[in-house]
Design an enzyme around this catalytic site. Structure first.
Site, PDB file in Angstrom:
ATOM      1  N   ASP A  43       0.863  -1.171   0.000  1.00 42.79           N
ATOM      2  CA  ASP A  43       0.000   0.000   0.000  1.00 42.79           C
ATOM      3  C   ASP A  43       0.911   1.237   0.000  1.00 42.79           C
ATOM      4  O   ASP A  43       2.136   1.133   0.156  1.00 42.79           O
ATOM      5  CB  ASP A  43      -0.951  -0.032   1.222  1.00 42.79           C
ATOM      6  CG  ASP A  43      -2.171   0.845   1.004  1.00 42.79           C
ATOM      7  OD1 ASP A  43      -3.190   0.614   1.646  1.00 42.79           O
ATOM      8  OD2 ASP A  43      -2.094   1.780   0.155  1.00 42.79           O
TER       9      ASP A  43
HETATM   10  C1  GLC Z   1      -4.281   4.295  -0.107  1.00 36.52           C
HETATM   11  C2  GLC Z   1      -5.173   3.144   0.280  1.00 36.52           C
HETATM   12  C3  GLC Z   1      -5.268   2.076  -0.772  1.00 36.52           C
HETATM   13  C4  GLC Z   1      -5.142   2.714  -2.146  1.00 36.52           C
HETATM   14  C5  GLC Z   1      -3.731   3.255  -2.257  1.00 36.52           C
HETATM   15  C6  GLC Z   1      -3.495   3.932  -3.617  1.00 36.52           C
HETATM   16  O1  GLC Z   1      -3.543   4.711   1.014  1.00 36.52           O
HETATM   17  O2  GLC Z   1      -4.928   2.500   1.517  1.00 36.52           O
HETATM   18  O3  GLC Z   1      -6.522   1.406  -0.593  1.00 36.52           O
HETATM   19  O4  GLC Z   1      -5.384   1.750  -3.152  1.00 36.52           O
HETATM   20  O5  GLC Z   1      -3.415   4.147  -1.212  1.00 36.52           O
HETATM   21  O6  GLC Z   1      -4.260   5.076  -3.695  1.00 36.52           O
END
Ligand code: GLC
Length: 718
Positions: A265
Site C-alpha cells: 500500500d
Molecule cells: C491508499 C489506500 C489504498 C489505495 C492506495 C493507492 O492509502 O490505503 O486502498 O489503493 O493508497 O491510492
C-alpha cells in the site's frame, strides 16, 4: 510473449533495470518536468535517468495522458518494457455507483459484477490496466471510515462479492479483452479490524479468528483470479503485514496459492520504520522483499537500497528476479508488450465515459442499494401531496462518496432534481439554505416557513462524503448536532416526517428513528443518487435493500455484529431482569437495525420451511424449501436468508451464520417456493488446531427476512 521469452528478457536486464520494475510512482513524476519535482524526486532516489526504468505508475488516467506517458516511456526504456497504469477505481471510474457498503445492501451479485464491468470499461478506455479493488476487508466497527469501501460484517457474503467484482473487472480473457482491467484485492490482511476503529491502528486477533473470518474473502478473490494483492498498513500479530514473511510467504503464497503480483500500500514499506520493525529504509526494503512484496508504492526502500542489499549479498538476487518476473508476467497477461497502449482510446473515451447507458446502470444499482429502515405508512409519497424538501441533503450533489475516482460531483443528480422530475412544480417546496454543520435562526425560520405549507416533510440529512473513507475514523457516529436540532424542531409541526440519509457508515440513529415516521438509508448512492432516491420515495421503485452491517443503538455497543458468540451467560427473555448476565447496564444488547434488515412497500410472509431430512450424512445434501408470499398489492423483491447455528463446537460458535440467500421478486399476491441446499462442507469451521472441518452434532437452520428471524428447525450431522 511466452514465459521463456520473459525469462530471457529478465536475463538481459541490469540490476538497476530490475530494481526499476519494482518501483511505483504517482503520476506527477511522469507529468511534471523532472526539475519541477526535485523534492519528491530526491526523496524517492529518482532522477530523470532512473525514471526511464520505473515499472508502474499510479493515479494517472485519461487516454491522452496515458498514451503520451507510455509513448515517451517506451522511447526511453532500453528494453522496451511498458509501464503499468494503476488507480483506485473502487465504485466506478467516472460513472459512480453506490459506495460498496451501499451496493452490498442490494444482495445482488449479478448487479455487483455489472457495475465492475462498467467501471472496468471506462477505466480501460481511459488507459488504466489495474484497479486497486475489490477491498475485501471484513468490517465490524462503524467508527472506522473505510467501512464505506467494504461489503460488510459477513465473511460468506464478502467472499461472494469479492468474486463478483473480480469477474466484472477481469472477465474471462484479460489478455484479449481490452475492456477489462486487472483486479487487485486488498488490504491483505485484516485491515478492517483496527483497535477502537482508529485508522491505521493495531490489529490484534488470534490466528484462528483471522483464518475463520478474515481470510476467506481474499481467498475468494484469489480463487477468482485476482492478478494482484495489496498489503495492509496494519500489523498482524505484531508484525506489519507488509514485512510479514509468515503472512505473505506461508499463508498468501503457499496456502492460499497466490502467485501474482504483491504490491505494497502507499508508503507501507517505508512505514516499517515507524512501526518499529526496521531501523531504516534499508532494513525495511530487506524485510519487504523477503516477504515477497514485488512492487513498492511510493516509498524509497527499494529505489534507495535494493542495489546495495544485493551487491553486499544481504539480499538474495533470486528474490528480486522472482519479483521482477511476476511483474513482467502481469504486463504480459495484459498484452502490454504487444499492445502497450492496450485499451486507451481518446475517441471511444469521449463517447463512452459517463454515457446515459452507464448512468442508467448506476441509477438501478442505487435503487437496489437503498434500504427502507422505517415506514409508518407515510411512504410512498403521492404526486398530489405538497412536499417540503428540507435539510442539507436536499440539494446536495456531494453524494458520490469517498474513493469516487473521476466522478464529477457537479454532474451528480441531487434529491431536489430527482423529486422535481416526479412532482408538479407547485407541489415541491425546496429549502436550499441548510448546511451539514450549522443551523442559524434564519435557516430554521426558512425551513419552518416551507414546512408549514407542506403536507409531508422530507428531511435529507447525513454525512459529507469526506466524513468516511480513508483517515476518517469518528468517535461520534451520530448525525451532526445541527441536523438533530433541525429534526427535533420540525417534529413539533406534527406532520408526516420522512428522513433520508447520505452516509458512509452505520450511524447511531436512535434519536432519528424515534422522531421519523419513515427512514430511508441511501448511503452515498453515486452519480444518479437523487433520481434513485426520488424513485424510491415516490414508489416508482419498491425498496429491496438489506443491511450488510449492523446499525448500533449507541456507539457504546460498537463493535456489534450479528454473528456473535453466545457467551456463558447469554441474555434471554427469561433472565433479562437478572444482573449477572451478558448485557449492558444502560442499553439493550440488540442493534437498532440488524444485519439483513430492510423493509419493502410490499408485505411478505413465510410458510413453515420444509427440510429434506433432519439427519445429514457427510455425503448427503440437505434441501430447505420455504414458501414466501407477497401479501400486498405491490410487486416487490424479498431477500430470503438462510442462517445456520452449530449448537456444540470444538470452539465456541456464533449464534448464527449466513449460509445462503436468494433475491425473489413476487408480484401482488404471488407465492413462490425458495429452495436452498446445504452440504457437510457448509458446516465446517476452523478448529483450535487451525484445521477446517465440521463436527457431528446438532445444527439449527433458520430462514427469514433478516438475521433476527425466528423460524428455526434442527438437524443432526451424523
Ligand atoms: C491508499 C489506500 C489504498 C489505495 C492506495 C493507492 O492509502 O490505503 O486502498 O489503493 O493508497 O491510492
Amino acid at each position: 510473449m511466452e514465459e521463456m521469452q520473459l525469462k530471457q528478457l529478465l536475463k538481459k536486464m541490469t540490476l538497476e533495470e530490475k530494481i526499476g520494475q519494482t518501483i511505483q510512482l504517482s503520476g506527477e513524476f511522469f507529468i511534471s518536468e523532472a526539475s519541477e519535482i526535485t523534492g519528491p524526486m530526491t526523496e524517492m532516489h529518482i532522477d530523470a535517468e532512473r525514471l526511464k526504468g520505473v515499472g508502474s505508475v499510479l493515479g494517472v488516467s485519461g487516454a491522452t495522458a496515458v498514451i503520451d506517458i507510455q509513448t515517451r516511456h517506451l522511447k526511453n526504456n532500453r528494453l522496451g518494457i511498458p509501464l503499468l497504469f494503476m488507480a483506485d477505481v473502487i465504485h466506478g471510474y467516472q460513472t459512480i455507483f453506490p459506495i460498496p457498503l451501499g451496493l452490498a445492501s442490494s444482495w445482488n451479485l449479478v448487479l455487483a459484477e455489472q457495475t465492475a464491468e462498467i467501471a472496468a470499461r471506462e477505466a480501460a478506455v481511459a488507459g488504466l490496466h489495474v484497479t486497486f479493488s475489490p477491498m475485501a476487508d471484513l468490517v465490524r466497527d462503524a467508527r472506522w471510515g473505510r467501512v464505506m469501501e467494504a461489503t460488510g460484517e459477513d465473511a460468506y457474503l464478502n467472499a461472494l462479492y469479492a468474486r463478483a467484482f473480480v469477474r466484472g473487472y477481469q472477465g474471462q480473457d484479460l489478455l484479449n479483452d481490452t475492456t477489462k482491467v486487472a483486479a487487485c484485492v486488498k488490504h491483505f490482511a485484516a485491515y478492517g479490524a483496527p483497535i477502537a476503529g482508529r485508522e491505521y491502528n493495531t490489529v490484534n486477533m488470534s490466528e484462528r479468528q483471522l483464518r475463520e473470518l478474515y481470510l476467506s474473502a481474499y481467498q475468494a478473490a484469489i480463487d477468482e483470479g485476482s492478478k494482484l494483492v495489496m498489503t495492509a498498513f496494519n500489523t498482524v500479530d505484531g508484525v506489519p503485514a507488509t514485512g510479514n514473511k509468515w503472512l505473505m510467504n506461508q499463508v498468501l503464497r503457499e496456502e492460499m496459492k497466490f502467485n501474482g503480483v504483491l504490491i505494497s500500500d502507499w508508503g507501507a514499506i517505508g512505514e516499517l520504520v515507524p512501526h518499529g520493525v526496521a531501523a531504516d529504509l534499508k532494513e525495511a526494503g530487506d524485510l519487504a522483499m523477503n516477504a515477497g512484496v514485488d512492487i513498492e508504492m511510493m516509498s524509497a526502500a527499494y529505489s534507495g537500497h535494493l542495489a546495495e542489499l544485493i551487491t553486499e549479498e544481504t539480499l538474495d538476487l533470486d528474490l528480486l528476479d522472482e519479483a521482477v518476473l511476476r511483474i513482467l508476467m502481469l504486463k504480459n497477461d495484459l498484452g502490454l508488450f504487444e499492445q502497450p497502449l492496450r485499451g486507451a482510446d481518446i475517441q471511444k473515451e469521449k463517447a463512452m465515459i459517463g454515457s446515459q447507458e452507464h448512468r442508467l446502470a448506476a441509477q438501478q444499482a442505487a435503487e437496489q442499494s437503498i434500504v427502507l429502515l422505517k415506514n409508518e405508512g407515510v411512504l410512498p409519497l403521492k404526486v398530489t401531496q405538497k412536499i417540503a424538501l428540507l435539510g442539507p441533503g436536499a440539494t446536495s450533489k456531494d453524494i458520490l462518496g469517498n474513493w469516487s475516482w473521476k466522478g464529477k460531483t457537479e454532474e451528480s443528480v441531487s434529491l431536489a432534481e430527482g423529486l422535481a422530475r416526479c412532482l408538479p412544480r407547485e407541489n415541491l417546496l425546496i429549502d436550499t439554505s441548510t448546511d451539514y454543520f450549522e443551523l442559524s435562526e434564519t435557516q430554521l425560520k426558512t425551513a419552518f416557513k416551507l414546512a408549514e405549507q407542506a403536507d409531508v416533510l422530507v428531511l435529507a440529512l447525513g454525512e459529507t462524503a469526506d466524513m468516511s473513507g480513508e483517515a476518517a475514523s469518528r468517535t461520534n457516529i451520530q448525525l451532526p448536532a445541527s441536523q438533530l436540532h433541525l429534526l427535533t424542531e420540525l417534529k413539533k409541526l406534527n406532520k408526516p416526517l420522512v428522513v433520508t440519509l447520505y452516509n458512509g457508515r452505520p450511524l447511531d440513529l436512535t434519536a432519528v428513528t424515534a422522531k421519523a415516521d419513515a427512514l430511508v438509508e441511501a448511503w452515498f448512492p453515486g452519480s444518479q443518487g437523487g433520481d434513485a432516491l426520488a424513485n424510491i420515495l415516490m414508489g416508482q421503485v419498491n425498496p429491496s435493500g438489506k443491511l450488510t452491517m449492523s446499525f448500533p443503538r449507541t456507539l457504546g455497543q460498537v463493535p456489534i455484529y450479528y454473528n456473535a458468540d453466545n457467551t456463558g451467560r447469554p441474555l434471554t427473555e427469561a433472565n433479562k431482569d437478572q444482573r449477572y448476565v451478558s448485557k449492558y447496564y444502560d442499553s439493550e444488547n440488540s442493534p437498532l437495525f440488524p444485519f439483513g434488515f430492510g423493509l419493502s412497500y410490499s408485505r411478505f410472509s413465510y410458510k413453515t420451511m420444509q427440510l429434506s431430512t433432519t439427519e445429514l450424512s457427510e455425503t448427503e445434501e440437505l434441501t430447505v424449501r420455504v414458501h414466501v408470499k407477497n401479501d400486498s398489492s405491490i410487486e416487490g423483491t424479498e431477500i430470503v436468508q438462510l442462517y445456520l447455528r452449530d449448537k456444540v463446537g470444538e470452539v465456541v460458535r456464533p449464534v448464527k451464520e449466513l449460509k445462503r440467500f436468494e433475491r425473489v421478486t413476487l408480484s401482488a399476491g404471488e407465492e413462490q417456493e425458495v429452495c436452498f441446499t446445504l452440504q457437510e462442507k457448509d458446516l465446517r469451521y476452523v478448529h483450535s488446531d487451525l484445521t477446517k472441518r465440521s463436527d457431528k452434532g446438532m445444527f439449527d437452520i433458520m430462514v427469514g427476512t433478516s438475521s433476527d428471524t425466528t423460524q428455526l428447525q434442527t438437524i443432526t450431522l451424523l
